[in-house]
Design a protein around this motif. Structure first.
Motif, PDB file in Angstrom:
ATOM      1  N   THR A  71      45.612  42.617  35.961  1.00  8.39           N
ATOM      2  CA  THR A  71      46.547  42.946  34.630  1.00  8.39           C
ATOM      3  C   THR A  71      46.921  41.878  33.912  1.00  8.39           C
ATOM      4  OG1 THR A  71      48.545  43.009  35.776  1.00  8.39           O
ATOM      5  CG2 THR A  71      47.420  45.417  36.582  1.00  8.39           C
ATOM      6  N   LEU A  72      47.430  41.195  34.378  1.00  7.77           N
ATOM      7  CA  LEU A  72      48.445  39.634  33.607  1.00  7.77           C
ATOM      8  C   LEU A  72      47.144  38.877  32.892  1.00  7.77           C
ATOM      9  CD1 LEU A  72      51.499  38.446  35.637  1.00  7.77           C
ATOM     10  CD2 LEU A  72      50.658  40.507  33.686  1.00  7.77           C
ATOM     11  N   GLU A  73      46.308  38.915  33.711  1.00  2.00           N
ATOM     12  CA  GLU A  73      45.205  37.232  33.519  1.00  2.00           C
ATOM     13  C   GLU A  73      44.247  38.319  32.549  1.00  2.00           C
ATOM     14  OE1 GLU A  73      42.098  34.908  32.777  1.00  2.00           O
ATOM     15  OE2 GLU A  73      42.218  36.687  34.490  1.00  2.00           O
ATOM     16  N   GLU A  74      43.381  39.626  33.198  1.00  2.01           N
ATOM     17  CA  GLU A  74      42.290  39.704  33.507  1.00  2.01           C
ATOM     18  C   GLU A  74      42.144  40.882  31.961  1.00  2.01           C
ATOM     19  OE1 GLU A  74      38.847  43.037  35.211  1.00  2.01           O
ATOM     20  OE2 GLU A  74      40.537  42.649  36.592  1.00  2.01           O
ATOM     21  N   ILE A  75      43.614  41.695  31.796  1.00  3.11           N
ATOM     22  CA  ILE A  75      44.471  42.959  31.009  1.00  3.11           C
ATOM     23  C   ILE A  75      44.210  41.929  29.158  1.00  3.11           C
ATOM     24  CG2 ILE A  75      44.446  44.316  29.940  1.00  3.11           C
ATOM     25  CD1 ILE A  75      44.764  45.987  32.655  1.00  3.11           C
ATOM     26  N   ASN A  76      45.304  40.997  29.782  1.00  2.00           N
ATOM     27  CA  ASN A  76      45.653  40.219  28.340  1.00  2.00           C
ATOM     28  C   ASN A  76      44.973  39.273  28.345  1.00  2.00           C
ATOM     29  OD1 ASN A  76      47.556  42.041  27.290  1.00  2.00           O
ATOM     30  ND2 ASN A  76      49.481  40.565  29.048  1.00  2.00           N
ATOM     31  N   GLY A  77      43.731  38.821  28.967  1.00  2.00           N
ATOM     32  CA  GLY A  77      42.879  37.573  28.239  1.00  2.00           C
ATOM     33  C   GLY A  77      41.380  38.450  27.743  1.00  2.00           C
ATOM     34  N   GLU A  78      39.923  38.217  29.627  1.00  2.93           N
ATOM     35  CA  GLU A  78      39.093  38.948  29.283  1.00  2.93           C
ATOM     36  C   GLU A  78      39.188  40.228  28.353  1.00  2.93           C
ATOM     37  OE1 GLU A  78      34.839  39.673  31.176  1.00  2.93           O
ATOM     38  OE2 GLU A  78      37.145  39.183  32.752  1.00  2.93           O
ATOM     39  N   ILE A  79      40.151  41.304  28.407  1.00  6.06           N
ATOM     40  CA  ILE A  79      39.419  42.252  28.091  1.00  6.06           C
ATOM     41  C   ILE A  79      39.595  42.603  26.428  1.00  6.06           C
ATOM     42  CG2 ILE A  79      40.513  45.139  28.228  1.00  6.06           C
ATOM     43  CD1 ILE A  79      39.913  44.602  31.832  1.00  6.06           C
ATOM     44  N   ARG A  80      41.367  41.810  26.009  1.00  4.38           N
ATOM     45  CA  ARG A  80      41.779  41.829  24.147  1.00  4.38           C
ATOM     46  C   ARG A  80      40.878  41.440  23.622  1.00  4.38           C
ATOM     47  NH1 ARG A  80      47.104  41.238  22.312  1.00  4.38           N
ATOM     48  NH2 ARG A  80      48.197  41.079  24.281  1.00  4.38           N
TER      49      ARG A  80
END
Length: 363
Positions: free
Chosen positions: A314-323
């Motif tokens: 959540t903290l890295e994948e969603i706020n990183g790659e997905i954002r």
């Protein structure tokens, strides 16, 4: 507690309040007062983000046949010689970007400790000293085995094992239960045990999710065009083999939508964290948010109902790659709504599940 050991080397602890039973010989082993244990379980965390810590953690995780069910003769050479030579560097960098440097631990560890502390308070208020609450990790530390040993030593003659996964999946709930049962195999005197079922449709859990959405939306001047409920993915094959995860995810989204009073156009379900060459549950979050942006959806919010605590996904994948996928495709406003973590409504929901599962064991 004593430092004697079982035959496999596990410490044979003795609770400080243990006493010799009445009418027993003076040399009888001391026995602690009877308690009920509640053992919370989450996925796990590396001890640090350096190469060897990451390699140990990833090796344990990716060697689990519940997670990767390919034949070991085919999978292990690829894992040991290729994947574990490279992935610890990239995963370590990702963990470093979200690491709780003040406490020297991952956010998942920090949050799980906070959840355990609050649930301990709730159980003490409800049952006094008769219930002991602790937590363990399926991978990494603290291990399931060490916590089962500590609970038995503290006098827990009954243990409720509670995997903190709202939706059941073989790769999460089942493997946590497997490890719990393996830990029990080392106990000379096994406690009576129960495992908590998935709580994906529990009214208190749905209410906690809805409140988190309402708080996030209430803080925005301009509301999102769409709420994306992003669940952790799994191979499509697992669904056809009987895993109920996909169906439970869809029901969680539907119940959340109904509680919010929305029509179907305002929320959808997607799946993230793809791994390997197989087709996974669709739509893939990273592709779907780009498609939405290109189709004219400029403002979205993302929530992660499958995670009880914020973590690398959540903290890295969603706020990183997905954002980045959304913004690069023309999206203008991306809001991540945090996991329920140790929010009071979430603690109340988890406590309600625990109390329901303790019925018949304790008044």
């Amino acid at each position: 507690m004593s430092d004697a050991k079982l035959t496999d080397g596990t410490p044979m602890l003795t609770a400080p309040d243990a006493v010799c039973p009445a009418h027993a010989p003076k040399d009888h082993p001391r026995v602690p007062p009877g308690r009920v244990g509640v053992l919370l379980a989450n996925l796990g965390t590396p001890d640090n983000y350096d190469y060897w810590s990451m390699r140990r953690y990833l090796n344990e995780f990716l060697s689990d046949r519940r997670v990767i069910d390919y034949a070991p003769w085919k999978w292990q050479p690829l894992l040991q010689l290729v994947i574990l030579s490279k992935r610890p560097f990239t995963s370590g960098a990702n963990y470093k970007s979200i690491w709780n440097h003040d406490k020297g631990e991952s956010p998942l560890a920090t949050i799980t400790k906070a959840q355990t502390a609050k649930i301990t308070e709730a159980m003490k208020a409800r049952y006094g000293d008769d219930v002991m609450v602790d937590y363990c990790m399926r991978y990494g530390n603290p291990s399931t085995k060490s916590k089962v040993r500590a609970m038995v030593a503290a006098g827990c003659q009954k243990i409720l094992f509670f995997p903190l996964y709202p939706q059941y999946a073989g790769a999460t709930t089942a493997t946590a239960n497997d490890q719990f049962f393996r830990a029990l195999m080392a106990e000379k005197w096994q406690p009576a045990v129960r495992t908590a079922a998935a709580y994906f449709d529990h009214p208190a859990y749905i209410e906690a999710l809805a409140q988190s959405v309402e708080r996030a939306y209430g803080a925005m001047e301009v509301k999102p065009d769409l709420l994306v409920a992003s669940y952790h993915g799994m191979p499509q094959r697992y669904l056809t083999e009987g895993d109920p995860y996909h169906c439970q995810c869809q029901k969680t989204t539907r119940l959340l939508r109904e509680r919010l009073g929305w029509d179907e156009s305002r929320i959808n379900s997607t799946f993230q964290s793809l791994f390997g060459p197989e087709e996974w549950l669709k739509p893939y979050t990273v592709d779907e948010v780009a498609r939405l942006a290109k189709a004219g959806t400029k403002r979205i919010a993302v929530i992660s109902p499958a995670f009880s605590a914020d973590c690398i996904e959540t903290l890295e994948e969603i706020n990183g790659e997905i954002r980045e996928s959304f913004e690069h495709a023309g999206g203008e406003s991306f809001t991540y709504i945090p996991c329920l973590n140790d929010d009071d409504a979430h603690i109340a929901a988890l406590s309600a599940v625990i109390e329901e599962n303790l019925k018949g064991w304790i008044a």
